[in-house]
Motif scaffolding. Sequence first.
Motif, PDB file in Angstrom:
ATOM      1  N   TYR A  51       0.829  -1.206   0.000  1.00 34.88           N
ATOM      2  CA  TYR A  51       0.000   0.000   0.000  1.00 34.88           C
ATOM      3  C   TYR A  51       0.867   1.261   0.000  1.00 34.88           C
ATOM      4  O   TYR A  51       0.604   2.208  -0.739  1.00 34.88           O
ATOM      5  CB  TYR A  51      -0.943  -0.003   1.202  1.00 34.88           C
ATOM      6  N   PHE A  52       1.905   1.250   0.839  1.00 40.10           N
ATOM      7  CA  PHE A  52       2.772   2.427   0.946  1.00 40.10           C
ATOM      8  C   PHE A  52       3.890   2.439  -0.097  1.00 40.10           C
ATOM      9  O   PHE A  52       4.623   3.411  -0.205  1.00 40.10           O
ATOM     10  CB  PHE A  52       3.372   2.526   2.346  1.00 40.10           C
ATOM     11  N   GLY A  53       4.045   1.353  -0.833  1.00 44.47           N
ATOM     12  CA  GLY A  53       5.076   1.289  -1.864  1.00 44.47           C
ATOM     13  C   GLY A  53       6.483   1.208  -1.292  1.00 44.47           C
ATOM     14  O   GLY A  53       7.418   1.777  -1.859  1.00 44.47           O
ATOM     15  N   VAL A  54       6.616   0.513  -0.169  1.00 48.89           N
ATOM     16  CA  VAL A  54       7.924   0.365   0.480  1.00 48.89           C
ATOM     17  C   VAL A  54       8.178  -1.111   0.774  1.00 48.89           C
ATOM     18  O   VAL A  54       7.277  -1.942   0.656  1.00 48.89           O
ATOM     19  CB  VAL A  54       8.005   1.179   1.797  1.00 48.89           C
ATOM     20  N   CYS A  55       9.387  -1.429   1.189  1.00 51.23           N
ATOM     21  CA  CYS A  55       9.720  -2.782   1.628  1.00 51.23           C
ATOM     22  C   CYS A  55       9.198  -2.983   3.050  1.00 51.23           C
ATOM     23  O   CYS A  55       9.085  -2.025   3.815  1.00 51.23           O
ATOM     24  CB  CYS A  55      11.234  -2.988   1.648  1.00 51.23           C
ATOM     25  N   ILE A  56       8.918  -4.223   3.383  1.00 51.57           N
ATOM     26  CA  ILE A  56       8.465  -4.533   4.743  1.00 51.57           C
ATOM     27  C   ILE A  56       9.473  -4.019   5.759  1.00 51.57           C
ATOM     28  O   ILE A  56       9.106  -3.473   6.795  1.00 51.57           O
ATOM     29  CB  ILE A  56       8.217  -6.049   4.907  1.00 51.57           C
ATOM     30  N   GLU A  57      10.759  -4.165   5.451  1.00 50.07           N
ATOM     31  CA  GLU A  57      11.816  -3.723   6.366  1.00 50.07           C
ATOM     32  C   GLU A  57      11.815  -2.216   6.591  1.00 50.07           C
ATOM     33  O   GLU A  57      12.310  -1.741   7.606  1.00 50.07           O
ATOM     34  CB  GLU A  57      13.199  -4.152   5.841  1.00 50.07           C
ATOM     35  N   ASP A  58      11.268  -1.466   5.640  1.00 51.87           N
ATOM     36  CA  ASP A  58      11.162  -0.019   5.797  1.00 51.87           C
ATOM     37  C   ASP A  58      10.005   0.355   6.722  1.00 51.87           C
ATOM     38  O   ASP A  58      10.021   1.400   7.355  1.00 51.87           O
ATOM     39  CB  ASP A  58      10.959   0.672   4.450  1.00 51.87           C
ATOM     40  N   LEU A  59       9.012  -0.501   6.788  1.00 48.61           N
ATOM     41  CA  LEU A  59       7.798  -0.234   7.548  1.00 48.61           C
ATOM     42  C   LEU A  59       7.879  -0.756   8.986  1.00 48.61           C
ATOM     43  O   LEU A  59       7.330  -0.164   9.898  1.00 48.61           O
ATOM     44  CB  LEU A  59       6.610  -0.867   6.830  1.00 48.61           C
ATOM     45  N   PHE A  60       8.601  -1.870   9.156  1.00 49.17           N
ATOM     46  CA  PHE A  60       8.725  -2.494  10.468  1.00 49.17           C
ATOM     47  C   PHE A  60      10.187  -2.575  10.858  1.00 49.17           C
ATOM     48  O   PHE A  60      11.002  -3.075  10.089  1.00 49.17           O
ATOM     49  CB  PHE A  60       8.125  -3.905  10.453  1.00 49.17           C
TER      50      PHE A  60
END
Length: 69
Positions: A51-60
């Motif tokens: 949804y945010f267009g980022v990697c999971i590692e960027d979000l968590f």
Amino acid sequence: MITKIADYRKERRITQEELAQAVCVTRQTIISLENGKYVASLPLAHRLAQYFGVCIEDLFVFDEEEGAK
């Protein structure tokens, strides 16, 4: 685990409810994720990252001390 969900959400000026609807969860789930009271499943983490267009590692942000328990 620390999340940057609130940061990305506020940056895009969307409400918790709008995000919840977009990733098929309740607003309470988004609140719990943002407050660190709930750890997202891998499928949910993937939907949020997409949804945010980022990697999971960027979000968590994984807390290594927490993982060592």
